[in-house]
Design a protein around this motif. Structure first.
Motif, PDB file in Angstrom:
ATOM      1  N   GLY A  12       4.507   5.422  19.952  1.00  0.00           N
ATOM      2  CA  GLY A  12       4.304   6.658  19.201  1.00  0.00           C
ATOM      3  C   GLY A  12       5.197   6.789  17.990  1.00  0.00           C
ATOM      4  N   LYS A  13       6.147   5.863  17.812  1.00  0.00           N
ATOM      5  CA  LYS A  13       7.014   5.891  16.637  1.00  0.00           C
ATOM      6  C   LYS A  13       6.381   5.103  15.492  1.00  0.00           C
ATOM      7  CE  LYS A  13      11.411   6.552  19.045  1.00  0.00           C
ATOM      8  NZ  LYS A  13      12.784   6.028  19.262  1.00  0.00           N
ATOM      9  N   VAL A  14       6.593   5.579  14.295  1.00  0.00           N
ATOM     10  CA  VAL A  14       6.066   4.918  13.102  1.00  0.00           C
ATOM     11  C   VAL A  14       7.202   4.723  12.110  1.00  0.00           C
ATOM     12  CG1 VAL A  14       4.421   5.039  11.190  1.00  0.00           C
ATOM     13  CG2 VAL A  14       3.817   6.026  13.418  1.00  0.00           C
ATOM     14  N   CYS A  15       7.396   3.503  11.666  1.00  0.00           N
ATOM     15  CA  CYS A  15       8.363   3.194  10.615  1.00  0.00           C
ATOM     16  C   CYS A  15       7.605   2.928   9.309  1.00  0.00           C
ATOM     17  CB  CYS A  15       9.214   1.992  11.013  1.00  0.00           C
ATOM     18  SG  CYS A  15      10.037   2.197  12.611  1.00  0.00           S
ATOM     19  N   LEU A  16       8.317   2.834   8.237  1.00  0.00           N
ATOM     20  CA  LEU A  16       7.670   2.795   6.919  1.00  0.00           C
ATOM     21  C   LEU A  16       6.869   1.522   6.679  1.00  0.00           C
ATOM     22  CD1 LEU A  16       7.262   4.157   4.199  1.00  0.00           C
ATOM     23  CD2 LEU A  16       9.412   3.151   3.422  1.00  0.00           C
ATOM     24  N   HIS A  17       7.336   0.383   7.181  1.00  0.00           N
ATOM     25  CA  HIS A  17       6.747  -0.893   6.795  1.00  0.00           C
ATOM     26  C   HIS A  17       5.913  -1.479   7.937  1.00  0.00           C
ATOM     27  CE1 HIS A  17       9.054  -0.763   3.140  1.00  0.00           C
ATOM     28  NE2 HIS A  17      10.129  -0.490   3.858  1.00  0.00           N
ATOM     29  N   GLU A  28       8.117  11.957   9.696  1.00  0.00           N
ATOM     30  CA  GLU A  28       8.192  11.895  11.150  1.00  0.00           C
ATOM     31  C   GLU A  28       8.641  10.523  11.642  1.00  0.00           C
ATOM     32  OE1 GLU A  28       4.196  12.724  12.104  1.00  0.00           O
ATOM     33  OE2 GLU A  28       4.265  14.825  11.524  1.00  0.00           O
ATOM     34  N   THR A  29       8.902   9.590  10.735  1.00  0.00           N
ATOM     35  CA  THR A  29       9.205   8.241  11.166  1.00  0.00           C
ATOM     36  C   THR A  29      10.544   8.157  11.854  1.00  0.00           C
ATOM     37  OG1 THR A  29      10.146   7.717   9.007  1.00  0.00           O
ATOM     38  CG2 THR A  29       7.845   7.130   9.355  1.00  0.00           C
ATOM     39  N   ALA A  30      10.638   7.138  12.691  1.00  0.00           N
ATOM     40  CA  ALA A  30      11.889   6.907  13.401  1.00  0.00           C
ATOM     41  C   ALA A  30      12.957   6.435  12.425  1.00  0.00           C
ATOM     42  CB  ALA A  30      11.669   5.852  14.480  1.00  0.00           C
ATOM     43  N   THR A  31      14.168   6.912  12.617  1.00  0.00           N
ATOM     44  CA  THR A  31      15.290   6.417  11.832  1.00  0.00           C
ATOM     45  C   THR A  31      15.941   5.265  12.584  1.00  0.00           C
ATOM     46  OG1 THR A  31      16.721   8.074  12.853  1.00  0.00           O
ATOM     47  CG2 THR A  31      15.726   8.646  10.743  1.00  0.00           C
ATOM     48  N   GLU A  32      16.519   4.346  11.852  1.00  0.00           N
ATOM     49  CA  GLU A  32      17.104   3.163  12.469  1.00  0.00           C
ATOM     50  C   GLU A  32      18.466   3.494  13.059  1.00  0.00           C
ATOM     51  OE1 GLU A  32      17.838  -1.544  11.469  1.00  0.00           O
ATOM     52  OE2 GLU A  32      17.441  -0.137   9.844  1.00  0.00           O
ATOM     53  N   ALA A  33      18.616   3.208  14.347  1.00  0.00           N
ATOM     54  CA  ALA A  33      19.873   3.477  15.039  1.00  0.00           C
ATOM     55  C   ALA A  33      20.909   2.419  14.682  1.00  0.00           C
ATOM     56  CB  ALA A  33      19.646   3.495  16.545  1.00  0.00           C
ATOM     57  N   PRO A  34      22.192   2.738  14.793  1.00  0.00           N
ATOM     58  CA  PRO A  34      23.230   1.725  14.580  1.00  0.00           C
ATOM     59  C   PRO A  34      23.069   0.562  15.554  1.00  0.00           C
ATOM     60  CG  PRO A  34      24.180   3.941  14.645  1.00  0.00           C
ATOM     61  CD  PRO A  34      22.746   4.065  15.061  1.00  0.00           C
ATOM     62  N   GLY A  89       0.820  -1.207   0.000  1.00  0.00           N
ATOM     63  CA  GLY A  89       0.000   0.000   0.000  1.00  0.00           C
ATOM     64  C   GLY A  89       0.850   1.252   0.000  1.00  0.00           C
ATOM     65  N   ALA A  90       0.422   2.237   0.808  1.00  0.00           N
ATOM     66  CA  ALA A  90       1.147   3.503   0.881  1.00  0.00           C
ATOM     67  C   ALA A  90       0.902   4.125   2.236  1.00  0.00           C
ATOM     68  CB  ALA A  90       0.689   4.453  -0.230  1.00  0.00           C
ATOM     69  N   ILE A  91       1.782   5.083   2.594  1.00  0.00           N
ATOM     70  CA  ILE A  91       1.694   5.768   3.870  1.00  0.00           C
ATOM     71  C   ILE A  91       1.803   7.260   3.623  1.00  0.00           C
ATOM     72  CG2 ILE A  91       4.186   5.654   4.342  1.00  0.00           C
ATOM     73  CD1 ILE A  91       3.471   5.083   7.271  1.00  0.00           C
ATOM     74  N   ASP A  92       1.158   8.044   4.457  1.00  0.00           N
ATOM     75  CA  ASP A  92       1.156   9.494   4.340  1.00  0.00           C
ATOM     76  C   ASP A  92       2.591  10.012   4.317  1.00  0.00           C
ATOM     77  OD1 ASP A  92       0.784  12.236   4.584  1.00  0.00           O
ATOM     78  OD2 ASP A  92      -0.806  12.072   6.067  1.00  0.00           O
ATOM     79  N   GLY A 150       8.555   0.328  15.768  1.00  0.00           N
ATOM     80  CA  GLY A 150       7.563   1.374  15.964  1.00  0.00           C
ATOM     81  C   GLY A 150       6.262   0.775  16.468  1.00  0.00           C
ATOM     82  N   PHE A 151       5.621   1.457  17.424  1.00  0.00           N
ATOM     83  CA  PHE A 151       4.357   0.984  18.006  1.00  0.00           C
ATOM     84  C   PHE A 151       3.421   2.181  18.078  1.00  0.00           C
ATOM     85  CE2 PHE A 151       1.229  -0.165  21.066  1.00  0.00           C
ATOM     86  CZ  PHE A 151       1.239  -1.537  21.239  1.00  0.00           C
TER      87      PHE A 151
END
Length: 259
Positions: free
Chosen positions: A219-224, A68-74, A59-62, A181-182
């Motif tokens: 409250g974090k949202v990732c792409l997938h 605003e999505t979380a970036t992946e930490a090392p 699908g797709a996401i806004d 993300g949850f």
């Protein structure tokens, strides 16, 4: 109505649905508008090229949400972040494993803490995580099934078609699902598309689905997207979890334990 106008109106409505709900799925859009999934994918491609939304698996996401999505930490940073909370969550999760169980421990640093805390009892553990494997290897009574595939060094875990295929013949009692993300509206999400695909297969082949996550992920949202919160059977988190999230999850039928 001309085909061009029909297409324009449908795309306008899809844009509004994304704005309202944050994300859309190809299958549901095809049913809603009475068109093929191929047509919907063309619509989503058209809209994503204009920055209205971002494509995601199925699908797709806004596009605003993506910003605003979380970036992946090392990986090393994730290993040490919120370590005390992860250890308590791991201990609580390990206490739920009974002799004779077959479980999946998903990739992630909280899953490694679960593996560390797991007693040396006769259980079967399925995993794709190198850290989980390392933690369990000295425990002689634990039977380990390692899912193969391509090693992703950013998370030290294995993914790909071979990994998903290896799960097809398995059915497990409990899945301990890691979380990037949850979000109550957008569900359980992750940074990496092959991980989302593998996690959905894990969910499909498990009797009980248990999310294990510290409160920093709320409250974090990732792409997938993996699954909705309502598809969980249980959530194990720490004592700092926001009360509104805990209560909302319980209202969705999810058992919540705080370690």
């Amino acid at each position: 109505m001309s085909a061009t106008r029909d297409t324009s109106q449908r795309r306008l409505q899809i844009s509004e649905l994304v704005r309202q709900h944050g994300s859309v799925q190809v299958v549901s859009l095809a049913k809603r508008f009475g068109v093929s999934m191929q047509t919907v994918r063309k619509d989503l491609r058209y809209l994503s090229e204009r920055g209205i939304m971002a494509r995601a698996y199925g699908g797709a996401i806004d596009s605003k949400v993506v910003g605003e999505t979380a970036t992946e930490a090392p990986y090393e940073a994730k290993r040490t972040s919120h370590l005390d909370e992860k250890r308590r969550i791991g201990l609580r999760a390990a206490a739920m494993v009974n002799p004779g169980d077959t479980i999946v421990i998903d990739s992630g640093t909280t899953g490694i803490q679960l593996a560390e805390a797991l007693p040396n009892i006769e259980v079967t553990v399925v995993t794709n995580d190198f850290g989980v494997l390392s933690a369990l290897a000295p425990k002689s009574n634990v039977n380990i099934l390692m899912l193969g595939g391509e090693l992703r060094r950013k998370s030290m875990s294995f993914y790909g078609g071979l990994t998903v295929d290896a799960l097809n013949a398995l059915h497990v009692d409990k899945l301990f699902l890691g979380v990037d993300g949850f979000d109550l509206e957008r569900g359980i999400t992750t940074h990496f598309e092959p991980e989302a695909m593998l996690n959905r297969k894990m969910v499909e082949n498990s009797s009980t689905v248990i999310a294990i996550t510290d409160s920093s992920k709320f409250g974090k949202v990732c792409l997938h997207r993996i699954i909705s919160v309502a598809e969980l059977d249980m959530l194990i988190t720490d004592e700092h979890a926001p009360e509104d999230v805990v209560q909302a999850a319980r209202q969705l039928g999810v058992e919540v334990q705080q370690a």
